[in-house]
Design an enzyme around this catalytic site. Structure first.
Site, short mmCIF file in Angstrom:
data_model
loop_
_atom_site.label_atom_id
_atom_site.label_comp_id
_atom_site.label_asym_id
_atom_site.label_seq_id
_atom_site.Cartn_x
_atom_site.Cartn_y
_atom_site.Cartn_z
N SER A 148 87.22 -16.23 -64.78
CA SER A 148 86.55 -17.42 -64.28
C SER A 148 86.14 -18.30 -65.46
CB SER A 148 85.35 -17.02 -63.41
OG SER A 148 84.89 -18.12 -62.66
N ASP A 159 91.34 -18.67 -53.66
CA ASP A 159 90.15 -18.86 -54.48
C ASP A 159 89.62 -20.28 -54.31
OD1 ASP A 159 88.20 -18.94 -56.45
OD2 ASP A 159 89.45 -18.00 -57.98
N HIS A 187 88.50 -15.36 -55.18
CA HIS A 187 87.97 -15.34 -56.54
C HIS A 187 87.73 -13.92 -57.04
CE1 HIS A 187 86.29 -17.50 -59.92
NE2 HIS A 187 85.22 -16.74 -59.91
#
Length: 681
Positions: free
Chosen positions: A532, A617, A652
């Site tokens: 991320s 995501d 995610h």
């Protein structure tokens, strides 16, 4: 004939791979499928190694296990995992008369079985909330990875099931004390929690009670520790505002405790202090590391706040947990978590922990009136323990320790805290663990360096069953606590955001250089990883100093930061301005342009790289990874592996099941061993 990687079409214009943002188009899906076929083919020779690693990791885990039961009223609540199941099942049974934690098979009741609900596909359980009278279970499910939840209420007496009429819920569910009213939150078109709704179970009717129009603010609702108040918090990354409502008056009017003002962040809880109900407020109004205030239950406006604990520039006040017999402060000092117990009429007492570097958190506050509280403690070499703290005498008892099956002794491993010197003289902490003989050998070893460095998040040391597969092969595992995280307080966070973001990247590079200069590793044996916003970190340092690293893993990486921040229609972009800046401002645009990983890919040699993306995501869109890999393929001058793995049914957090997660880890470890020429032939 050598295996050729896919080559993405380059379109005219400043962003030749913009076409990859056309979600669900046949061309995009074909490209992602081609990349998936490429990595599967390129790594086909590692299938036996991946299976070996998977079985190694699995063999250390106690697959059939019972969680530590939590007592609440007449019941014990717990989960049970079974070998072969992807998810734990949720149960309750009657609470024993002797107040022990012994479960009773005769009264056991299955509350929820995610394995049955998943049906072999993706499933994430959001809320799991039992009503105050313990006759209803409210829960939420995400079946795609997009973090959009369906809401359900189950009658625990007759088994009937009701669904709530929400099309875009964030998954949270909060009960009022009438056992008939639920509050839940819906998402706007940019995936921002912005609207609070009240649902009346008997009528099946939902109505909006609060909306937050400012796109910088997220809305969150929760119950106070006392169970007497409901709290609605509206928070941006630099400002917050709290509204409260008595939990037994769900149709009442919410009251604001302190109107939002620039740079003022605060949060509130409600409990029993000095013989009466009061509010406790954590606020940064006198300093960035926060102070603690108290206010009377019916006089809690900002001018009424009374100081309980002053701001300390050396100690961060991260949070508080309230009990009838006292409260526990979560502090951070010199990069370590500290818990301090405060009781009326007594000197605050800090809890002692056995290791020098560790992770410590409140695991379960239990019932408000209970004299006990549970802590979760772990370190890089010590599996997680659930400790019971007695509030009256501060004694601790280990109730449960995570089992590591097979031959394992924490004494065979050693953890250390090192420091790297940054370009401005700042000392950057590094936590690491390895087998004792590896550290004593005084020879460069393969080293896995992990980093994040954003949003003030803290990378506290954690134990990993899977990591043992690397440590037993002679690896060192290290965490670079770079600026932008919160390990050394709020100032540490601010020194790695906005105009100071470059500090995060240079700190990580200095950590890598220090680890090599100290003889612990060398560039030919150094692997780096981040996910991320940590993927942004990895992408940037690979552009700046690729020669320092042999391999890298970037999971759901935020690498197209400039284009994402230029598009306010994308989910969460506007709320991110306070973290990265608004590139509509020329100075910010240039700053982002200078470090954005995608824009700064150039013709140079890069290390071996595995990139993982989730098609569903909503936080970091799949195309960020896809565009980055496409540009790397076009520009890089080396022959090292460059692989893009897109999980087409995940978001995610990756795949949802526990065995699916283990297989993903085995894949990453096999890739690392291959990249460092350590894989068996």
């Amino acid at each position: 004939m050598p295996l050729l990687p896919p080559q993405a079409r380059r379109a005219p214009g400043s962003d030749p791979y913009h076409w990859l943002q056309q979600r669900d188009s046949p061309e995009v899906l074909a490209y992602l499928e081609a990349e998936n076929h490429y990595w599967q083919t390129a790594l086909a020779g590692q299938q036996a190694l991946r299976e070996q690693l998977f079985e190694e990791i699995r063999s250390r885990i106690q697959e059939t296990d019972l969680s530590l039961p939590s007592p609440w009223g007449p019941w014990l609540y717990y989960t049970r995992t079974q070998a072969g199941d992807e998810y734990p099942r949720h149960y309750r049974c009657r609470r024993p008369a002797d107040d022990s934690l012994q479960t009773d098979p005769d009264s056991e009741q299955l509350l929820l079985d995610p394995n049955q609900l998943a049906g072999g596909g993706y499933l994430a359980l959001g809320a799991f909330s039992v009503s105050p009278d313990q006759q209803w279970l409210a829960y939420s499910l995400d079946r795609s990875g997009e973090e959009i939840y369906q809401l359900f209420v189950s009658n625990l007496l007759d088994g009937s099931l009701h669904s709530l009429p929400s099309e875009a819920a964030d998954g949270s569910l909060v009960w009022a004390n009438d056992n008939q009213t639920l509050f839940y939150v819906s998402l706007d078109d940019c995936h921002r929690p912005w609207r609070l709704l009240r649902h009346h179970l008997p009528s099946g009717h939902s109505e909006v009670v609060f909306e937050e129009p400012d796109e910088r603010f997220f809305l969150h609702c929760y119950r106070s520790s006392s169970e007497r108040q409901l709290i609605l918090q509206l928070a941006s990354k630099t400002c917050s505002e709290c509204w409260v409502l008595p939990a037994d008056q769900p149709a009442g009017t919410w009251q604001c405790l302190a109107a939002r003002s620039p740079e003022h962040e605060y949060e509130v809880d409600h409990g029993w202090l000095d013989g009466r109900w009061q509010w406790l407020i954590r606020s940064n109004q006198t300093g960035i590391n926060f102070a603690l205030y108290r206010a009377e239950e019916h006089a809690a406006q900002r001018p009424d706040w009374q100081l309980l604990r002053a701001h300390d520039p050396q100690v961060m006040l991260e949070g508080l947990t309230l009990k009838r017999d006292g409260y526990l402060l979560s502090l951070r000092e010199q990069g370590l978590q500290v818990l301090e117990l405060c009781r009326s009429g007594q000197v605050p007492c800090r809890l002692e922990m056995p290791d020098a570097v560790y992770s410590l958190a409140i695991y379960d506050s239990l019932e408000f009136d209970s004299p006990y509280l549970r802590l979760r403690y772990e370190s890089l070499q010590c599996p997680a323990q659930i400790r019971q703290l007695h509030l009256h005498d501060t004694t601790q008892q280990v109730l449960k320790q995570t089992v590591v099956l097979g031959e394992f002794s924490s004494e065979e491993y050693a953890s250390q805290r090192l420091w790297a010197t940054a370009h401005d003289g700042q000392q950057i902490p590094i936590s690491l663990v390895a087998r004792r003989e590896v550290l004593a050998g005084q020879q460069p070893a393969p080293l896995y360096l992990y980093g994040y460095g954003a949003y003030g998040e803290c990378l506290d040391p954690w134990f990993s069953h899977a990591r043992l597969s690397l440590l037993q092969r002679g690896f060192i595992f290290a965490i670079a606590h770079v600026r932008g995280g919160g390990e050394l307080g709020e100032a540490w966070y601010r020194a790695g955001k906005l105009a100071h973001k470059e500090n995060s990247f240079s700190d990580f590079i200095h950590c890598a250089e220090q680890l090599s200069a100290s003889g612990l590793t060398c560039p030919a044996q150094l692997v780096i990883s981040g996910g991320s916003a940590g993927g942004l970190l990895i992408g940037t340092v690979l552009n700046q100093r690729p020669e320092l690293f042999a391999a890298a893993i970037a999971e759901v990486p935020f690498v197209d930061v400039l284009n994402t921040m230029l598009d306010p229609e994308l989910p969460l972009t506007i709320t991110e301005y306070e973290e990265w800046g608004n590139p509509q401002e020329p100075e910010v645009y240039q700053r982002l342009r200078n470090y954005a990983p995608y824009e700064n890919v150039c013709a140079q040699a890069y290390p071996a790289l595995l990139v993982v993306a989730g098609y569903h995501d909503t936080r970091v869109q799949y195309w960020e990874a896809a565009k980055w890999v496409a540009k790397l393929r076009h520009c890089k001058t080396d022959q090292h592996l460059l692989l893009l793995k897109t999980d087409l049914e995940a978001g995610h957090g990756g795949m949802s099941g526990r065995y699916q997660g283990l297989r993903d880890t085995a894949l990453e470890y096999a890739f690392i061993l291959h990249a460092l020429n350590l894989a068996p032939h």
